[in-house]
Write an enzyme that holds these catalytic residues in place. Structure first.
Site, mmCIF file in Angstrom:
data_model
loop_
_atom_site.group_PDB
_atom_site.id
_atom_site.type_symbol
_atom_site.label_atom_id
_atom_site.label_comp_id
_atom_site.label_asym_id
_atom_site.label_seq_id
_atom_site.Cartn_x
_atom_site.Cartn_y
_atom_site.Cartn_z
ATOM 1 N N LEU A 180 0.834 -1.208 0.000
ATOM 2 C CA LEU A 180 0.000 0.000 0.000
ATOM 3 C C LEU A 180 0.867 1.255 0.000
ATOM 4 C CD1 LEU A 180 -0.071 1.463 3.037
ATOM 5 C CD2 LEU A 180 -1.565 -0.431 3.552
ATOM 6 N N ASN B 252 9.732 -1.777 -5.204
ATOM 7 C CA ASN B 252 9.954 -0.347 -4.970
ATOM 8 C C ASN B 252 11.132 0.160 -5.801
ATOM 9 O OD1 ASN B 252 7.811 0.028 -3.314
ATOM 10 N ND2 ASN B 252 8.967 0.250 -1.411
ATOM 11 N N GLY C 85 9.604 14.864 -13.254
ATOM 12 C CA GLY C 85 9.560 16.038 -12.384
ATOM 13 C C GLY C 85 10.757 16.067 -11.463
ATOM 14 N N CYS D 249 10.021 5.290 1.720
ATOM 15 C CA CYS D 249 10.173 3.929 1.163
ATOM 16 C C CYS D 249 11.215 3.839 0.051
ATOM 17 C CB CYS D 249 8.823 3.434 0.673
ATOM 18 S SG CYS D 249 7.555 3.497 1.952
ATOM 19 N N ARG E 291 9.723 13.126 4.714
ATOM 20 C CA ARG E 291 10.973 12.360 4.692
ATOM 21 C C ARG E 291 11.569 12.323 3.279
ATOM 22 N NH1 ARG E 291 9.207 6.861 7.223
ATOM 23 N NH2 ARG E 291 7.248 7.531 6.286
HETATM 24 C C1 UGA Z 1 5.660 3.348 -2.201
HETATM 25 C C2 UGA Z 1 5.065 2.298 -3.172
HETATM 26 O O1 UGA Z 1 4.331 2.957 -4.210
HETATM 27 C C3 UGA Z 1 4.139 1.316 -2.435
HETATM 28 O O2 UGA Z 1 3.714 0.309 -3.346
HETATM 29 C C4 UGA Z 1 4.914 0.686 -1.285
HETATM 30 O O3 UGA Z 1 4.108 -0.225 -0.553
HETATM 31 C C5 UGA Z 1 5.379 1.794 -0.348
HETATM 32 O O4 UGA Z 1 6.260 2.667 -1.103
HETATM 33 C C6 UGA Z 1 6.102 1.159 0.810
HETATM 34 O O5 UGA Z 1 7.173 0.579 0.600
HETATM 35 O O6 UGA Z 1 5.561 1.145 1.919
HETATM 36 P P1 UGA Z 1 4.884 5.721 -1.211
HETATM 37 O O7 UGA Z 1 6.309 5.890 -0.822
HETATM 38 O O8 UGA Z 1 3.823 5.950 -0.191
HETATM 39 O O9 UGA Z 1 4.629 4.206 -1.743
HETATM 40 O O10 UGA Z 1 4.611 6.721 -2.416
HETATM 41 P P2 UGA Z 1 4.527 6.693 -4.007
HETATM 42 O O11 UGA Z 1 3.170 7.096 -4.388
HETATM 43 O O12 UGA Z 1 5.041 5.422 -4.559
HETATM 44 O O13 UGA Z 1 5.516 7.883 -4.401
HETATM 45 C C7 UGA Z 1 6.918 7.847 -4.135
HETATM 46 C C8 UGA Z 1 7.644 9.051 -4.736
HETATM 47 O O14 UGA Z 1 7.722 8.955 -6.157
HETATM 48 C C9 UGA Z 1 6.988 10.391 -4.466
HETATM 49 O O15 UGA Z 1 8.010 11.323 -4.120
HETATM 50 C C10 UGA Z 1 6.334 10.768 -5.776
HETATM 51 O O16 UGA Z 1 6.223 12.162 -5.938
HETATM 52 C C11 UGA Z 1 7.310 10.169 -6.776
HETATM 53 N N1 UGA Z 1 6.719 9.847 -8.101
HETATM 54 C C12 UGA Z 1 5.793 8.873 -8.223
HETATM 55 C C13 UGA Z 1 7.175 10.519 -9.247
HETATM 56 O O17 UGA Z 1 8.035 11.423 -9.176
HETATM 57 N N2 UGA Z 1 6.680 10.166 -10.464
HETATM 58 C C14 UGA Z 1 5.758 9.182 -10.607
HETATM 59 O O18 UGA Z 1 5.357 8.908 -11.755
HETATM 60 C C15 UGA Z 1 5.291 8.524 -9.446
#
Ligand code: UGA
Length: 463
Positions: free
Chosen positions: A156, A241, A286, A293, A360
């Protein structure tokens, strides 16, 4: 009818409380165990102690039904539990690796209080090999105990915890003990069946989210349940991840080339991601990735590979691209401001992604600090993360309490974290309040044509 196993969830954070609330709604007796009495008090009152769309309703129902039992006591919960999920935090250490202190402490405590036959399920994200260490520590804590150990990584994401847990792509269950894995599988099958029958739209906040996601995903996924070896399950989590982080870095690398050759990264990635083998998600270019994570899991993977003598050039390159994005955006700002050495720059957004107050390893905080270090006057604002960000920001960065106060007098506005509030803000008003007219859209989420019509000069990443 076979009696449902009694469950304890150790740790009531994003993962733990969401899992506990869902299982209680499915009909399991669930102890939500945490060492923080404030959190337990809030849960007892039928609420989550953090914001997560739809979760309060699930917690309240769980409490009202008597199925969800918040507790501070291992002695109360563990002895009658058949299955214990470990969902404790693994905070960062100074060197970037995970602090496993809570993982080991809760496993020992569970072992001391458990009945024979307990299945201990690790949901927290841990480095490969941790499971074996936990098993050893549990055996030492209670040599007579017969128990099984299962790795069940959590997928999640913050901000969509409930949705993700009720609409899982896959469930991974890794263990040496097939019978224990099958019992855990049954628990997840119950969640899947529950979710199929659930009227998702009844949950006000969640419903909006469910509809958005369901529409963008076209359909809610059929869940695959994968039974694997223990170490495979551990490696699935960090590799997933790492791959997502890699996708983002790949998109950002191509975005730099797109800038250089005059293509538009969004169009490019629509085309690339349109191939179902590749997929469009996590290709949004971006400022790059941050949070609790990706950075930790990627550096953890590199560290463990190094220890085993395995090269990880793909992942070190992904980290390098990500690190470089902050400077890349700062250089764009510099060029947009032409010769102005010291400018007033409004940084909109400080959290690592929208929908959370978590800062973080936030790239937005890094950008604000870099701009301040380059001698600019930085005016920052985040709808939810101002408080958490303040201690992490350079002293010279001024934090404001609204978009409009942050942009007042600015030569340049940067969209650093793509909160909806910024995208839907009154940009005509912003233009009037500013001294200059430069917008740098570091998340490619603003309407370029509209902004140009208002009179801004617009700069995105790779477009
Ligand atoms: C992430 C994973 O998506 C989850 O599947 C996983 O369970 C979780 O880590 C974990 O290990 O607990 P999360 O860190 O909450 O989830 O956030 P994300 O939505 O994955 O975003 C991570 C980063 O990537 C953010 O800084 C977001 O801005 C960036 N991002 C995401 C981008 O720059 N471009 C994208 O296309 C997608």
């Amino acid at each position: 009818m076979v009696k449902k196993p009694t469950i304890t969830i150790v740790g009531s954070g994003y993962v733990g409380l969401t899992t506990a609330a869902i299982l209680a709604n499915v009909g399991y007796k669930v102890f939500a165990l945490d060492t923080d009495s404030k959190k337990i008090e809030i849960i007892k009152n039928g609420k989550a102690h953090f914001f997560e769309s739809g979760l309060d309703q699930f917690v309240k129902k769980g409490i009202d039904s008597g199925n969800l039992i918040p507790t501070l006591s291992y002695k109360e919960a563990i002895p009658e539990s058949d299955v214990v999920f470990s969902c404790v935090g693994t905070p960062d250490k100074n060197d970037g690796s995970s602090n496993l202190e809570y993982i080991f402490a809760s496993a020992r405590e569970a072992a001391k209080n458990a009945k024979n036959g307990m299945i201990y399920v690790q949901k927290s994200t841990v480095p490969v090999g941790t499971g074996r260490e936990v098993i050893k520590k549990m055996c030492r804590a209670n040599p007579k105990l017969e128990f099984s150990y299962v790795s069940n990584p959590e997928f999640l994401a913050e901000g969509s915890a409930l949705f993700d847990s009720l609409n899982m792509d896959r469930v991974v269950i890794g263990s040496d003990d097939r019978a224990a894995a099958n019992k855990v599988e049954k628990v997840f099958q119950d969640i899947i069946d529950f979710s199929k029958k659930l009227d998702h739209k009844k949950y006000a906040d969640y419903a909006r989210f469910y509809c958005d996601k369901a529409a963008s995903k076209k359909a809610v996924p059929e869940t695959a349940i994968l039974l694997t070896a223990l170490e495979s399950a551990e490696l699935v989590k960090v590799s997933s991840n790492a791959f997502l982080a890699l996708k983002i870095s790949f998109a950002n690398n191509i975005a730099k080339l797109a800038d250089a050759v005059g293509s538009d990264i969004s169009e490019v990635m629509d085309g690339v991601g349109g191939d179902h083998r590749i997929d469009r998600s996590f290709f949004y270019a971006g400022l790059g990735w941050g949070g609790g994570c990706f950075p930790k899991d990627v550096s953890g993977l590199i560290a463990i590979a190094e220890k085993k003598g395995v090269d990880m050039p793909i992942m070190t390159a992904a980290v390098d691209v990500n690190t470089g994005m902050v400077e890349y955006v700062a250089d764009k700002i510099k060029r947009s401001l032409k010769s102005r050495k010291r400018a007033v720059i409004a940084v909109l957004g400080l959290s690592f992604k929208p929908g959370t107050s978590d800062i973080r390893r936030s790239q937005s905080v890094k950008l604000a600090n870099l701009l301040a270090n380059r001698g600019h006057w930085v005016q920052a604002y985040d709808p939810k993360a101002n408080g958490e960000a303040k201690p992490a920001l350079d002293k010279s960065v001024q934090v404001f309490d609204s978009t409009y106060s942050a942009v007042a007098g600015a030569h340049c506005v940067v969209l650093a974290t793509e909160w909806k509030d910024f995208i839907t803000a009154d940009w005509k008003k912003i233009k009037k309040l500013m001294k200059g007219k430069v917008v740098v859209d570091a998340r490619n989420k603003l309407d370029e044509d509209e902004l140009k019509k208002i009179g801004f000069t617009y700069e995105g990443v790779g477009r």
